[in-house]
Scaffold this motif. Structure first.
Motif, PDB file in Angstrom:
ATOM      1  N   ALA A   1       0.855  -1.175   0.000  1.00  0.00           N
ATOM      2  CA  ALA A   1       0.000   0.000   0.000  1.00  0.00           C
ATOM      3  C   ALA A   1       0.894   1.229   0.000  1.00  0.00           C
ATOM      4  O   ALA A   1       2.096   1.141   0.239  1.00  0.00           O
ATOM      5  CB  ALA A   1      -0.886  -0.005   1.237  1.00  0.00           C
ATOM      6  N   LEU A   2       0.318   2.393  -0.283  1.00  0.00           N
ATOM      7  CA  LEU A   2       1.097   3.607  -0.190  1.00  0.00           C
ATOM      8  C   LEU A   2       1.615   3.758   1.229  1.00  0.00           C
ATOM      9  O   LEU A   2       0.924   3.460   2.203  1.00  0.00           O
ATOM     10  CB  LEU A   2       0.251   4.826  -0.574  1.00  0.00           C
ATOM     11  N   SER A   3       2.823   4.246   1.329  1.00  0.00           N
ATOM     12  CA  SER A   3       3.479   4.326   2.625  1.00  0.00           C
ATOM     13  C   SER A   3       2.727   5.232   3.592  1.00  0.00           C
ATOM     14  O   SER A   3       2.233   6.291   3.235  1.00  0.00           O
ATOM     15  CB  SER A   3       4.897   4.873   2.446  1.00  0.00           C
ATOM     16  N   THR A   4       2.666   4.795   4.827  1.00  0.00           N
ATOM     17  CA  THR A   4       2.149   5.649   5.900  1.00  0.00           C
ATOM     18  C   THR A   4       3.290   6.187   6.751  1.00  0.00           C
ATOM     19  O   THR A   4       3.072   6.906   7.708  1.00  0.00           O
ATOM     20  CB  THR A   4       1.185   4.851   6.806  1.00  0.00           C
ATOM     21  N   GLN A   5       4.539   5.789   6.377  1.00  0.00           N
ATOM     22  CA  GLN A   5       5.699   6.291   7.096  1.00  0.00           C
ATOM     23  C   GLN A   5       5.966   7.733   6.669  1.00  0.00           C
ATOM     24  O   GLN A   5       5.690   8.131   5.553  1.00  0.00           O
ATOM     25  CB  GLN A   5       6.930   5.444   6.754  1.00  0.00           C
ATOM     26  N   ALA A   6       6.547   8.510   7.536  1.00  0.00           N
ATOM     27  CA  ALA A   6       6.939   9.869   7.176  1.00  0.00           C
ATOM     28  C   ALA A   6       8.228   9.813   6.375  1.00  0.00           C
ATOM     29  O   ALA A   6       9.201   9.191   6.787  1.00  0.00           O
ATOM     30  CB  ALA A   6       7.148  10.700   8.446  1.00  0.00           C
ATOM     31  N   ALA A   7       8.213  10.457   5.211  1.00  0.00           N
ATOM     32  CA  ALA A   7       9.424  10.516   4.406  1.00  0.00           C
ATOM     33  C   ALA A   7      10.413  11.467   5.067  1.00  0.00           C
ATOM     34  O   ALA A   7      10.042  12.318   5.872  1.00  0.00           O
ATOM     35  CB  ALA A   7       9.089  11.001   2.998  1.00  0.00           C
ATOM     36  N   PRO A   8      11.713  11.333   4.728  1.00  0.00           N
ATOM     37  CA  PRO A   8      12.697  12.239   5.304  1.00  0.00           C
ATOM     38  C   PRO A   8      12.366  13.695   5.002  1.00  0.00           C
ATOM     39  O   PRO A   8      11.695  14.006   4.018  1.00  0.00           O
ATOM     40  CB  PRO A   8      14.003  11.813   4.596  1.00  0.00           C
TER      41      PRO A   8
ATOM     42  N   ALA B   1      13.303 -12.824  -1.696  1.00  0.00           N
ATOM     43  CA  ALA B   1      12.006 -13.128  -2.305  1.00  0.00           C
ATOM     44  C   ALA B   1      11.240 -14.194  -1.539  1.00  0.00           C
ATOM     45  O   ALA B   1      10.014 -14.257  -1.624  1.00  0.00           O
ATOM     46  CB  ALA B   1      12.206 -13.568  -3.750  1.00  0.00           C
ATOM     47  N   GLY B   2      11.939 -15.022  -0.788  1.00  0.00           N
ATOM     48  CA  GLY B   2      11.293 -16.083  -0.044  1.00  0.00           C
ATOM     49  C   GLY B   2      10.821 -15.691   1.346  1.00  0.00           C
ATOM     50  O   GLY B   2      10.339 -16.536   2.098  1.00  0.00           O
ATOM     51  N   THR B   3      10.954 -14.432   1.685  1.00  0.00           N
ATOM     52  CA  THR B   3      10.559 -13.960   3.013  1.00  0.00           C
ATOM     53  C   THR B   3       9.159 -13.340   2.959  1.00  0.00           C
ATOM     54  O   THR B   3       8.632 -13.046   1.887  1.00  0.00           O
ATOM     55  CB  THR B   3      11.568 -12.925   3.535  1.00  0.00           C
TER      56      THR B   3
ATOM     57  N   VAL C   1       8.842  -8.296   5.407  1.00  0.00           N
ATOM     58  CA  VAL C   1      10.309  -8.340   5.447  1.00  0.00           C
ATOM     59  C   VAL C   1      10.885  -7.757   4.163  1.00  0.00           C
ATOM     60  O   VAL C   1      11.888  -7.028   4.184  1.00  0.00           O
ATOM     61  CB  VAL C   1      10.800  -9.785   5.669  1.00  0.00           C
ATOM     62  N   ILE C   2      10.264  -8.067   3.030  1.00  0.00           N
ATOM     63  CA  ILE C   2      10.744  -7.539   1.749  1.00  0.00           C
ATOM     64  C   ILE C   2      10.673  -6.013   1.751  1.00  0.00           C
ATOM     65  O   ILE C   2      11.656  -5.324   1.449  1.00  0.00           O
ATOM     66  CB  ILE C   2       9.922  -8.119   0.586  1.00  0.00           C
ATOM     67  N   ARG C   3       9.494  -5.511   2.108  1.00  0.00           N
ATOM     68  CA  ARG C   3       9.342  -4.050   2.145  1.00  0.00           C
ATOM     69  C   ARG C   3      10.229  -3.447   3.221  1.00  0.00           C
ATOM     70  O   ARG C   3      10.848  -2.393   3.014  1.00  0.00           O
ATOM     71  CB  ARG C   3       7.881  -3.692   2.387  1.00  0.00           C
ATOM     72  N   GLY C   4      10.322  -4.098   4.351  1.00  0.00           N
ATOM     73  CA  GLY C   4      11.166  -3.595   5.418  1.00  0.00           C
ATOM     74  C   GLY C   4      12.633  -3.567   5.043  1.00  0.00           C
ATOM     75  O   GLY C   4      13.376  -2.663   5.461  1.00  0.00           O
ATOM     76  N   THR C   5      13.082  -4.535   4.243  1.00  0.00           N
ATOM     77  CA  THR C   5      14.478  -4.539   3.791  1.00  0.00           C
ATOM     78  C   THR C   5      14.727  -3.367   2.856  1.00  0.00           C
ATOM     79  O   THR C   5      15.771  -2.701   2.940  1.00  0.00           O
ATOM     80  CB  THR C   5      14.813  -5.865   3.097  1.00  0.00           C
TER      81      THR C   5
ATOM     82  N   LEU D   1       7.277  -4.602  -3.625  1.00  0.00           N
ATOM     83  CA  LEU D   1       7.431  -4.457  -2.179  1.00  0.00           C
ATOM     84  C   LEU D   1       8.762  -3.797  -1.823  1.00  0.00           C
ATOM     85  O   LEU D   1       8.827  -2.885  -0.994  1.00  0.00           O
ATOM     86  CB  LEU D   1       7.329  -5.833  -1.518  1.00  0.00           C
ATOM     87  N   PHE D   2       9.834  -4.265  -2.449  1.00  0.00           N
ATOM     88  CA  PHE D   2      11.167  -3.715  -2.194  1.00  0.00           C
ATOM     89  C   PHE D   2      11.215  -2.236  -2.582  1.00  0.00           C
ATOM     90  O   PHE D   2      11.737  -1.397  -1.838  1.00  0.00           O
ATOM     91  CB  PHE D   2      12.199  -4.511  -2.987  1.00  0.00           C
ATOM     92  N   SER D   3      10.649  -1.894  -3.738  1.00  0.00           N
ATOM     93  CA  SER D   3      10.668  -0.510  -4.215  1.00  0.00           C
ATOM     94  C   SER D   3       9.883   0.402  -3.294  1.00  0.00           C
ATOM     95  O   SER D   3      10.286   1.545  -3.038  1.00  0.00           O
ATOM     96  CB  SER D   3      10.108  -0.442  -5.635  1.00  0.00           C
ATOM     97  N   GLN D   4       8.740  -0.084  -2.790  1.00  0.00           N
ATOM     98  CA  GLN D   4       7.965   0.751  -1.875  1.00  0.00           C
ATOM     99  C   GLN D   4       8.769   1.051  -0.618  1.00  0.00           C
ATOM    100  O   GLN D   4       8.721   2.159  -0.082  1.00  0.00           O
ATOM    101  CB  GLN D   4       6.651   0.075  -1.501  1.00  0.00           C
TER     102      GLN D   4
END
Length: 395
Positions: free
Chosen positions: A44-51, A157-159, A163-167, A216-219
């Motif tokens: 989903a679109l990020s809910t985190q605050a960008a820098p 990819a197997g996680t 975890v993918i997005r978090g990485t 996921l990784f790109s987000q």
């Protein structure tokens, strides 16, 4: 049809330009419809605050764009060059480059030494510029002693999705902390031909799975204020070899449409702010015979129009693969020649990791424009795209 004619017209001036200077020349059915990855697994679109200073939601207004009026300055913004230390970085920025890349051989002090690092340069120059790095995880991750060590893309990819997005987030926050704001990742090439240069750098051999994981990784990167770069268009996974070592040929374009190109449509639809890296592969049936994609107007037309199953038009930044550090390209054309051909054919950023001959190459492109070999409109188009990306994400 008009797009094809215009694209072909752009290649001819670039070729004529290098020929005029006496430089070395060339040496270098039914498609399967793309199914978008399972939306339930998409970020989903990020809910985190960008820098601070990063605006990921709004495009810059014309008043915010900083496209130089001077032709040489505009040309310089299209260059992305390798820098090994602080002094080289200052020299490149003094020339007006739009971006630098941190290669594996760079002095880590360029990232860490107070007053003589990338963050210090940002304060000094007070203008946006990109700082890029190859950081995929696994075999391709530069300066891990500074940024950290991350698992290979295949293992990632197997996680679980988080975890993918978090990485992606962890990598992005680490890069951004040291002033790096463009990651030349994720790799979208399919691992289907046993190429060592692809291998565990690839998320999978299935294009839909590649799109899912790369999304996921790109987000995660975007959440952290780092621009992802999808590579290597239009697909290196089934090439005949490694373009670091030799020119490589892919299957015909009709074969790529049904597989290798499939991740790009859903990802570019979801992430129009991303960059795309144009590879050096020769694609039979795509434009002039024997011309690497990075210098082939038809490859850029294909990307810009989304003329492949599931494709979407793309108006973001297109950067070339390395024009100085890969044997395949150097055997085809010297770097100055390659930069002219790439920009004339449709690249917005010409990348060469050596950073050699920067002033001379800028001057050469200016000469090509002034003598009618590269249309000035091509420079304006590319410079505007580069500035739009820099301003919109606070680079």
């Amino acid at each position: 049809m008009r797009a094809r004619v215009v694209a072909a017209a752009l290649l001819a001036p670039a070729l004529a330009c290098v020929a005029a200077l006496g430089l070395a020349g060339c040496g270098e059915e039914d498609a399967v419809e793309t199914a978008a990855p399972d939306e339930s697994a998409q970020p989903a679109l990020s809910t985190q605050a960008a820098p601070e200073g990063v605006d990921t939601q709004h495009a810059p207004t014309p008043a915010q764009l900083r496209v130089p009026e001077d032709l040489r300055a505009r040309v310089a913004t299209l260059m992305v060059v390798g820098v090994a230390d602080y002094d080289q970085a200052r020299f490149a920025l003094d020339q007006g480059v739009g971006g630098v890349i941190i290669p594996s051989w760079a002095d880590p002090a360029l990232l860490t030494e107070p007053g003589r690092n990338i963050n210090a340069l940002r304060e000094e120059y007070q203008r946006p510029f990109s700082v890029a790095i190859d950081f995929e995880g696994g075999r391709v991750q530069r300066h891990t002693q500074v940024f950290g060590d991350f698992m290979p893309p295949r293992a990632l990819a197997g996680t679980p999705p988080e975890v993918i997005r978090g990485t992606g987030w962890d990598i992005g926050r680490s890069l951004r902390a040291y002033g790096v704001n463009v990651d030349y990742a994720p790799l979208l090439d399919l691992d289907v031909a046993g190429l060592d240069i692809v291998g565990d750098r690839s998320f999978n051999g299935n294009p839909d799975e590649v799109a899912r994981v790369a999304g996921l990784f790109s987000q995660g990167l975007i959440d952290a204020g780092v621009t992802p770069t999808f590579k290597h268009f239009p697909g290196h996974g089934r090439a005949s070899g490694d373009t670091h070592l030799q020119l490589a040929v892919t299957p015909p374009i009709d074969d790529l449409r049904g597989s290798d190109l499939r991740p790009y449509g859903p990802l570019l639809a979801a992430f129009p702010q991303a960059s795309v890296m144009m590879g050096h592969m020769i694609v039979p049936g795509l434009g002039p015979e024997g011309v690497p994609s990075s210098m082939n107007p038809e490859a850029y037309r294909l990307l810009r129009t989304g003329d492949y199953p599931g494709g979407v038009p793309f108006d973001g930044v297109v950067v070339t693969d390395d024009l100085s550090g890969m044997r395949g390209i150097l055997d085809y054309a010297p770097t100055m020649d390659a930069v002219a051909r790439a920009i004339g054919s449709g690249a917005d950023q010409a990348l060469w990791s050596s950073g050699a001959d920067l002033p001379r190459i800028i001057d050469h492109i200016v000469w090509c424009v002034q003598n009618g070999y590269i249309p000035e409109a091509r420079i304006d188009e590319a410079a505007t795209r580069v500035q739009q990306q820099l301003i919109s994400v606070g680079l």
